[in-house]
Design a protein around this motif. Structure first.
Motif, mmCIF file in Angstrom:
data_model
loop_
_atom_site.group_PDB
_atom_site.id
_atom_site.type_symbol
_atom_site.label_atom_id
_atom_site.label_comp_id
_atom_site.label_asym_id
_atom_site.label_seq_id
_atom_site.Cartn_x
_atom_site.Cartn_y
_atom_site.Cartn_z
ATOM 1 N N UNK A 197 -81.792 56.604 -6.767
ATOM 2 C CA UNK A 197 -82.096 55.547 -7.734
ATOM 3 C C UNK A 197 -82.481 56.141 -9.088
ATOM 4 N N UNK A 198 -83.215 57.246 -9.080
ATOM 5 C CA UNK A 198 -83.545 57.916 -10.331
ATOM 6 C C UNK A 198 -82.287 58.340 -11.069
ATOM 7 N N UNK A 199 -81.337 58.926 -10.336
ATOM 8 C CA UNK A 199 -80.132 59.470 -10.970
ATOM 9 C C UNK A 199 -79.131 58.398 -11.360
ATOM 10 N N UNK A 200 -78.970 57.375 -10.521
ATOM 11 C CA UNK A 200 -77.870 56.425 -10.732
ATOM 12 C C UNK A 200 -78.269 55.177 -11.507
ATOM 13 N N UNK A 201 -79.537 54.803 -11.480
ATOM 14 C CA UNK A 201 -79.964 53.579 -12.160
ATOM 15 C C UNK A 201 -80.984 53.840 -13.268
ATOM 16 N N UNK A 202 -82.012 54.620 -12.970
ATOM 17 C CA UNK A 202 -83.102 54.787 -13.939
ATOM 18 C C UNK A 202 -82.686 55.693 -15.088
ATOM 19 N N UNK A 203 -82.136 56.853 -14.793
ATOM 20 C CA UNK A 203 -81.745 57.790 -15.849
ATOM 21 C C UNK A 203 -80.753 57.173 -16.834
ATOM 22 N N UNK A 204 -79.666 56.536 -16.366
ATOM 23 C CA UNK A 204 -78.746 55.923 -17.335
ATOM 24 C C UNK A 204 -79.402 54.822 -18.169
ATOM 25 N N UNK A 205 -80.268 54.026 -17.549
ATOM 26 C CA UNK A 205 -80.910 52.933 -18.282
ATOM 27 C C UNK A 205 -81.840 53.470 -19.367
ATOM 28 N N UNK A 206 -82.633 54.481 -19.036
ATOM 29 C CA UNK A 206 -83.539 55.062 -20.038
ATOM 30 C C UNK A 206 -82.750 55.661 -21.189
ATOM 31 N N UNK A 207 -81.730 56.429 -20.884
ATOM 32 C CA UNK A 207 -80.952 57.066 -21.952
ATOM 33 C C UNK A 207 -80.181 56.049 -22.786
ATOM 34 N N UNK A 208 -79.736 54.991 -22.156
ATOM 35 C CA UNK A 208 -79.039 53.946 -22.904
ATOM 36 C C UNK A 208 -79.997 53.266 -23.890
ATOM 37 N N UNK A 209 -81.181 52.902 -23.415
ATOM 38 C CA UNK A 209 -82.153 52.238 -24.279
ATOM 39 C C UNK A 209 -82.662 53.177 -25.371
ATOM 40 N N UNK A 210 -82.931 54.419 -25.000
ATOM 41 C CA UNK A 210 -83.442 55.381 -25.978
ATOM 42 C C UNK A 210 -82.400 55.683 -27.043
ATOM 43 N N UNK A 211 -81.164 55.824 -26.637
ATOM 44 C CA UNK A 211 -80.095 56.096 -27.595
ATOM 45 C C UNK A 211 -79.895 54.944 -28.563
ATOM 46 N N UNK A 212 -80.179 53.730 -28.104
ATOM 47 C CA UNK A 212 -80.059 52.559 -28.958
ATOM 48 C C UNK A 212 -81.240 52.417 -29.909
ATOM 49 N N UNK A 213 -82.238 53.304 -29.749
ATOM 50 C CA UNK A 213 -83.385 53.287 -30.643
ATOM 51 C C UNK A 213 -84.484 52.348 -30.226
ATOM 52 N N UNK A 214 -84.378 51.783 -29.019
ATOM 53 C CA UNK A 214 -85.385 50.815 -28.601
ATOM 54 C C UNK A 214 -86.681 51.465 -28.185
ATOM 55 N N UNK A 215 -86.610 52.754 -27.812
ATOM 56 C CA UNK A 215 -87.830 53.416 -27.363
ATOM 57 C C UNK A 215 -88.379 54.357 -28.404
ATOM 58 N N UNK A 216 -87.657 54.596 -29.492
ATOM 59 C CA UNK A 216 -88.052 55.652 -30.421
ATOM 60 C C UNK A 216 -88.454 55.041 -31.757
#
Length: 357
Positions: free
Chosen positions: A330-349
């Motif tokens: 779950x970390x590799x297939x769901x959580x990691x992609x979701x975090x990187x997607x949101x962070x790349x979109x600038x929502x977390x930074x």
């Protein structure tokens, strides 16, 4: 963001049967979990160092060498090496060898250790707790830099040996073997890591808000010492993911309770469910829940600390292999992609000065 896992290889007793895995079985499971993490696309595996009968990992370098032959992409390191009670020369030789075996995937995360059994075991005085770490870290960095420059080592030690211009072999594949500093919550540790220009790994035993000012101190110390480039910050902590938050809590609590009552530096008599549940809430340091809930907490950590790596401590308290494996997936297939997607979109930074993911 780079994601990985780490474990101390604890041998917790089952609360119902009183039985624990043997060290042999635990090590076999760790190797299998490393293979799973590698295949799932995670980036790092760390193994802790302990010298007690309730842990299987007193020689993580040997286990990492075995894992190196079973994996192709995982970076392999300690989490942490108790550098204060290690010989830095021997440690560098071991990790240079691991680097050769793994084709350049070795890293060291060096710390002082919350567990102190290694100090009397290897003939060191706890009164020298900080001084040992400081001198041995400087020697380790000297060894690394001399290997990069293909030079011999000249060193005059106070708490370490003196080295009269000797060659250290073998040399690693990587020109500059990565050395991180693992820290808990001591301001002096954050400041020292920044002053030395070393990457920082933070053990999040509570929520990230407590560490915001300490990370700022780290970056200020780095800038004052002339380390203008942004230094990597990693964070990690206790982790378990399941399809739903309630399922995650109900499944994991008995094992987390066993971990606190058996394997902590100062075990507790009873770890209540109410405390466990409160730590899993938003703002808490315990990442136990559904992929969505954990994703939200990881984005909060990134927004607060600007970290570019997260390491999940997995398999705590004797959690069965199948449950640990599912959590890693779950970390590799769901959580990691979701975090990187949101962070790349600038929502977390949103905070100025955060490092890019």
């Amino acid at each position: 963001m780079d994601f990985g896992i780490f474990t101390f290889g604890e041998l917790s007793r089952n609360s119902s049967t009183g039985a624990a895995l043997s060290p042999q079985q635990r090590l076999k499971e760790i190797i299998e979990l490393a293979k799973l993490a590698d295949q799932a696309g995670l980036g790092f595996l760390g193994l802790g160092e302990h010298h007690r009968r309730d842990f299987a990992l007193s020689a993580p370098e040997i286990v990492l060498a075995a894992i190196a032959r079973e994996t192709t992409n995982l970076r392999l390191g300690t989490a942490v090496t108790v550098l204060s009670t290690q010989d830095p020369v021997r440690l560098f030789e071991q990790f240079a060898t691991l680097d050769l075996i793994s084709d350049g995937r070795a890293e060291i995360i060096a710390g002082r250790g919350a567990f102190v059994e290694s100090y009397p075991l290897f003939g060191h005085n706890l009164d020298d707790y900080d001084a040992l770490f400081d001198e041995k870290l400087r020697l380790l960095l000297e060894l690394r830099d001399n290997a990069r420059d293909n030079a011999s080592v000249q060193w005059t030690g106070q708490l370490t040996q003196s080295i009269p211009g000797m060659d250290i072999a073998p040399r690693p594949v990587q020109q500059r073997l990565p050395v991180w500093v693992g820290v808990g919550g001591t301001p002096a540790s954050f400041s020292r890591a920044g002053r030395l220009g070393l990457p920082l790994f933070i053990a999040l035993l509570s929520g990230p808000a407590r560490f915001r000012r300490l990370v700022e101190l780290y970056r200020e110390s780095a800038a004052a010492a002339g380390h203008a480039d942004a230094l990597p910050v990693g964070a990690g902590g206790h982790f378990y993911a399941a399809p739903t938050s309630q399922q995650a809590r109900d499944t994991f609590y008995p094992y987390y309770r066993a971990y606190f009552e058996q394997n902590m530096p100062r075990p507790v008599d009873h770890f209540p469910r109410s405390t466990f549940d409160s730590w899993t809430e938003p703002g808490g340091g315990l990442l136990v829940g559904s992929p969505q809930q954990i994703t939200e907490k990881l984005l909060e950590i990134h927004q607060t600390l600007g970290n570019t790596r997260y390491l999940a401590q997995i398999g705590l308290g004797g959690l069965p292999f199948a449950e640990t494996a599912r959590s890693i997936e779950l970390l590799a297939t769901e959580i990691m992609p979701a975090v990187n997607r949101e962070a790349s979109a600038g929502l977390a930074d949103t905070r100025p000065g955060n490092q890019p993911v």
